[in-house]
Design an enzyme around this catalytic site. Structure first.
Site, PDB file in Angstrom:
ATOM      1  N   ASN A   7      48.905   8.321  40.819  1.00 53.98           N
ATOM      2  CA  ASN A   7      50.093   8.832  41.521  1.00 53.98           C
ATOM      3  C   ASN A   7      51.174   7.770  41.750  1.00 53.98           C
ATOM      4  OD1 ASN A   7      48.351  11.293  43.613  1.00 53.98           O
ATOM      5  ND2 ASN A   7      49.263  11.501  41.586  1.00 53.98           N
ATOM      6  N   ASP A  65      45.851  20.718  44.251  1.00 56.15           N
ATOM      7  CA  ASP A  65      46.918  20.721  43.239  1.00 56.15           C
ATOM      8  C   ASP A  65      47.863  21.905  43.441  1.00 56.15           C
ATOM      9  OD1 ASP A  65      48.245  19.759  41.065  1.00 56.15           O
ATOM     10  OD2 ASP A  65      46.722  20.320  39.601  1.00 56.15           O
TER      11      ASP A  65
END
Ligand code: V07
Length: 264
Positions: free
Chosen positions: A86, A38
């Site tokens: 996503n 991340d």
């Protein structure tokens, strides 16, 4: 003269890192490390760059961390590259992300082969664009015989979807009379997960300061050590990875024992 100075500047940390790797290797190495990579967008934002620049930089980190993980003797490295959630991102960003496996592999596949790394993937493969599927499939095939570290990319992966598919398969076996519901146990469930052939992760790392699992390996992480670091993924370097493993080694693993499992 300049060359000499530059060499001196880089050789010393290299030697220290090599010593650290040797010392880490003399203790218990986690067999399977899983990472939520991340902070790529935030890394770019800090530099006034588009998010895709952060993703691209993050790809270089994948190479660095795979190499050092393999050097440390980690058997499986799972990297969360693209989640089922996503797909909600802007189309242009998704298009860019879907090109990264191809770019990564056309640059680094020879190196992975040289390091005896085996490339694998978990997630819903069929829904990926065909150019992405082709690149990944070629790498899987080219490294299928390798028996060094498994570099496992979680692509279009979501743990709840994995569990739904697992339950559907098992329910089908029961409906067909091939198993009795009383036979459903941990090992049967595990054999229907996408990770059935892999050991469970011993360590989960998430970069960039978020303290969430985000639908990642919910079943498999039941006994793992968790480590959350504020370092953004593109800044996560070899030294960070070695430090994570050293920290892991200082934690006492007591799962399954009477003392200290946290539930008594
Ligand atoms: C992606 C770079 C790393 C940070 C996270 C987001 C962006 C490597 C791959 C990859 C995937 C499969 C494969 C070889 C390489 C990748 C995506 C995004 C979608 F076989 N990095 N990377 N895939 N990022």
């Amino acid at each position: 003269m300049l060359g000499k100075l530059m060499r001196k500047k880089t050789a010393e940390p290299d030697r220290l890192l090599a010593e650290e790797i040797a010392s880490v290797k003399s203790r218990h190495i986690p067999a399977h490390v899983a990472i939520i990579m991340d902070g790529n967008g935030r890394w770019a934002k800090k530099r006034n760059l588009p998010r895709i620049a952060g993703h691209h930089e993050g790809m270089k980190t994948v190479r660095k961390i795979s190499r050092i993980a393999s050097d440390m003797g980690i058997k499986v490295l799972t990297l969360y590259a693209f989640s089922t959630e996503n797909w909600k991102r802007p189309k242009l960003e998704i298009d860019f992300l879907m090109k990264l496996p191809g770019e990564f592999l056309s640059t680094y596949l020879p190196e992975l082969i040289e390091q005896n790394v085996k490339v694998e993937m978990i997630g819903n493969f069929e829904l990926l664009p065909s150019h992405t599927k082709n690149s990944i499939q070629r790498a899987i095939d080219a490294t299928a015989e390798n028996d060094g570290m498994t570099l496992n990319f979680a692509m279009n992966y979501g743990s709840r979807l994995e569990l739904i598919q697992c339950m559907q398969e098992i329910a089908k076996l029961a409906a067909e009379g091939k198993i009795d519901p009383s036979e459903i146990d941990e090992s049967l469930i595990e054999s229907h997960l996408m990770t059935s052939h892999l050991p469970e992760p011993d360590l989960l790392i998430r970069t960039s300061g978020e303290v969430r699992l985000s639908n990642f390996m919910l079943w498999q992480l039941a006994y793992a050590e968790f480590s959350f670091t504020d370092v953004l993924w593109p800044d996560f370097d070899e030294q960070c990875m070695v430090s994570e493993i050293k920290e892991f080694q200082t934690r006492v693993r007591r799962f399954g024992s009477v003392e200290g499992d946290g539930n008594t």
